[in-house]
Design a protein around this motif. Structure first.
Motif, PDB file in Angstrom:
ATOM      1  N   VAL A  98      16.498   4.110   6.618  1.00 39.62           N
ATOM      2  CA  VAL A  98      17.300   3.304   6.201  1.00 39.62           C
ATOM      3  C   VAL A  98      18.276   2.972   8.142  1.00 39.62           C
ATOM      4  N   LEU A  99      18.209   4.001   9.037  1.00 41.92           N
ATOM      5  CA  LEU A  99      18.838   4.018  10.229  1.00 41.92           C
ATOM      6  C   LEU A  99      18.099   3.320  10.787  1.00 41.92           C
ATOM      7  N   LEU A 100      16.967   3.902  10.731  1.00 40.13           N
ATOM      8  CA  LEU A 100      15.663   3.943  11.782  1.00 40.13           C
ATOM      9  C   LEU A 100      15.367   2.642  11.611  1.00 40.13           C
ATOM     10  N   ASP A 101      14.747   1.976  10.569  1.00 37.94           N
ATOM     11  CA  ASP A 101      13.835   1.149   9.344  1.00 37.94           C
ATOM     12  C   ASP A 101      14.850  -0.258  10.156  1.00 37.94           C
ATOM     13  N   ASN A 102      15.719  -0.044  10.612  1.00 39.49           N
ATOM     14  CA  ASN A 102      17.055  -1.266  10.889  1.00 39.49           C
ATOM     15  C   ASN A 102      18.065  -1.056  12.129  1.00 39.49           C
ATOM     16  N   LEU A 103      17.151  -0.281  12.972  1.00 42.52           N
ATOM     17  CA  LEU A 103      17.892  -0.736  13.670  1.00 42.52           C
ATOM     18  C   LEU A 103      17.738  -2.061  14.989  1.00 42.52           C
ATOM     19  N   ASP A 104      17.343  -2.662  14.918  1.00 42.41           N
ATOM     20  CA  ASP A 104      17.581  -4.352  15.387  1.00 42.41           C
ATOM     21  C   ASP A 104      17.939  -4.833  14.387  1.00 42.41           C
ATOM     22  N   LEU A 105      18.754  -4.089  13.274  1.00 43.91           N
ATOM     23  CA  LEU A 105      20.532  -4.522  13.070  1.00 43.91           C
ATOM     24  C   LEU A 105      21.574  -4.019  13.258  1.00 43.91           C
ATOM     25  N   PHE A 106      20.910  -2.956  13.690  1.00 47.86           N
ATOM     26  CA  PHE A 106      22.502  -1.774  13.434  1.00 47.86           C
ATOM     27  C   PHE A 106      22.929  -1.451  15.259  1.00 47.86           C
ATOM     28  N   ILE A 107      21.907  -2.060  16.422  1.00 47.02           N
ATOM     29  CA  ILE A 107      22.290  -1.825  17.539  1.00 47.02           C
ATOM     30  C   ILE A 107      22.911  -3.226  17.533  1.00 47.02           C
ATOM     31  N   PRO A 108      22.424  -4.548  17.741  1.00 45.61           N
ATOM     32  CA  PRO A 108      22.837  -5.654  18.236  1.00 45.61           C
ATOM     33  C   PRO A 108      24.802  -6.331  17.129  1.00 45.61           C
ATOM     34  N   ALA A 109      24.411  -5.558  15.972  1.00 44.09           N
ATOM     35  CA  ALA A 109      25.695  -5.949  15.275  1.00 44.09           C
ATOM     36  C   ALA A 109      26.996  -4.917  15.751  1.00 44.09           C
ATOM     37  N   PHE A 110      26.462  -3.818  16.635  1.00 45.66           N
ATOM     38  CA  PHE A 110      27.554  -2.419  16.920  1.00 45.66           C
ATOM     39  C   PHE A 110      28.100  -3.129  18.287  1.00 45.66           C
ATOM     40  N   LEU A 111      27.246  -3.855  19.288  1.00 45.51           N
ATOM     41  CA  LEU A 111      27.034  -3.886  20.082  1.00 45.51           C
ATOM     42  C   LEU A 111      28.014  -5.345  20.318  1.00 45.51           C
ATOM     43  N   ASN A 112      27.886  -5.988  18.984  1.00 42.77           N
ATOM     44  CA  ASN A 112      28.801  -7.301  19.113  1.00 42.77           C
ATOM     45  C   ASN A 112      30.114  -6.825  18.806  1.00 42.77           C
ATOM     46  N   THR A 113      30.060  -5.770  18.015  1.00 43.57           N
ATOM     47  CA  THR A 113      31.553  -5.274  17.645  1.00 43.57           C
ATOM     48  C   THR A 113      32.247  -4.826  18.553  1.00 43.57           C
ATOM     49  N   ILE A 114      32.005  -3.413  19.541  1.00 40.48           N
ATOM     50  CA  ILE A 114      32.022  -3.567  20.503  1.00 40.48           C
ATOM     51  C   ILE A 114      32.876  -4.426  21.544  1.00 40.48           C
TER      52      ILE A 114
END
Length: 215
Positions: free
Chosen positions: A3-19
């Motif tokens: 779930v994490l590895l297949d959706n890094l294109d979601l997790f990384i930008p989302a957490f960068l926006n959160t920060i």
């Protein structure tokens, strides 16, 4: 892990926006909250009343309602067009600054009154007393509650997901569209928040140890 590895294109930008959302809102609320605290301890009754009114209003208004205002009511005023991200920053800043104000004010109250009286006796102005004597000492007292307020702000950023801001709180909706397990996705999001909050907690402990003062 899929779930994490297949959706890094979601997790990384989302957490960068959160920060990004957190850092901008934290900076804004620290500045505005400190100004409000100065108003609340001001010798001018009108300024004290203005600060008290602001804090009372925003501390007792749910954050979601503030988001609703800037997302839906504010655009109807047609003053200045702002993006949803900007509206989220403003909402979080206005809300959190009320709590920052009370934290700073409580720190100011820990400084012995005699020091301010002595400063007035030698001709220092109210602004000079606050900036040179009171606030530097108050900072040492407000570290623990201020860090707690910032952590609360960090977690409050997830509310922005409900108002078209792409950040960590919106990951679950995208995972659902892609057919991945939302529950596992939320666990990864929770773990991400824990990892990001740990450095803030460590900073709190470090500052407490460095600035510990026996009164």
């Amino acid at each position: 892990m899929d779930v994490l590895l297949d959706n890094l294109d979601l997790f990384i930008p989302a957490f960068l926006n959160t920060i990004k959302l957190f850092l901008i809102s934290a900076a804004g609320s620290l500045v505005l909250g400190t100004i409000l605290a100065m108003l609340r301890v001001s010798p001018v009754p009108v300024l004290r009343a203005a600060g008290t009114t602001y804090v009372t209003l925003f501390r007792n208004t749910p954050l979601t309602l503030i988001f609703f205002f800037f997302a839906f009511a504010y655009p109807l005023l047609r003053i200045v067009d702002v993006s949803f991200f900007t509206a989220a920053v403003v909402a979080l800043t206005l809300y959190t600054s009320a709590f920052v104000c009370e934290v700073v004010r409580s720190g100011i109250n820990t400084v012995p009154v005699g020091q301010a009286e002595a400063a007035r006796a030698i001709g220092m102005t109210f602004g000079q007393i606050l900036g040179s004597i009171v606030l530097p000492q108050a900072v040492r007292s407000v570290v623990p509650p201020m860090i707690s307020t910032m952590i609360a702000l960090f977690k409050n950023t997830t509310i922005a997901a409900g108002f078209s801001v792409f950040e960590a709180g919106s990951i679950s909706a995208y995972l659902s569209e892609r057919g991945y397990s939302v529950m596992i996705g939320l666990l990864w999001v929770a773990l991400g928040f824990v990892i990001l909050i740990i450095p803030i907690t460590q900073l709190q402990r470090s500052l407490e140890k460095r600035w510990s003062v026996v009164r």
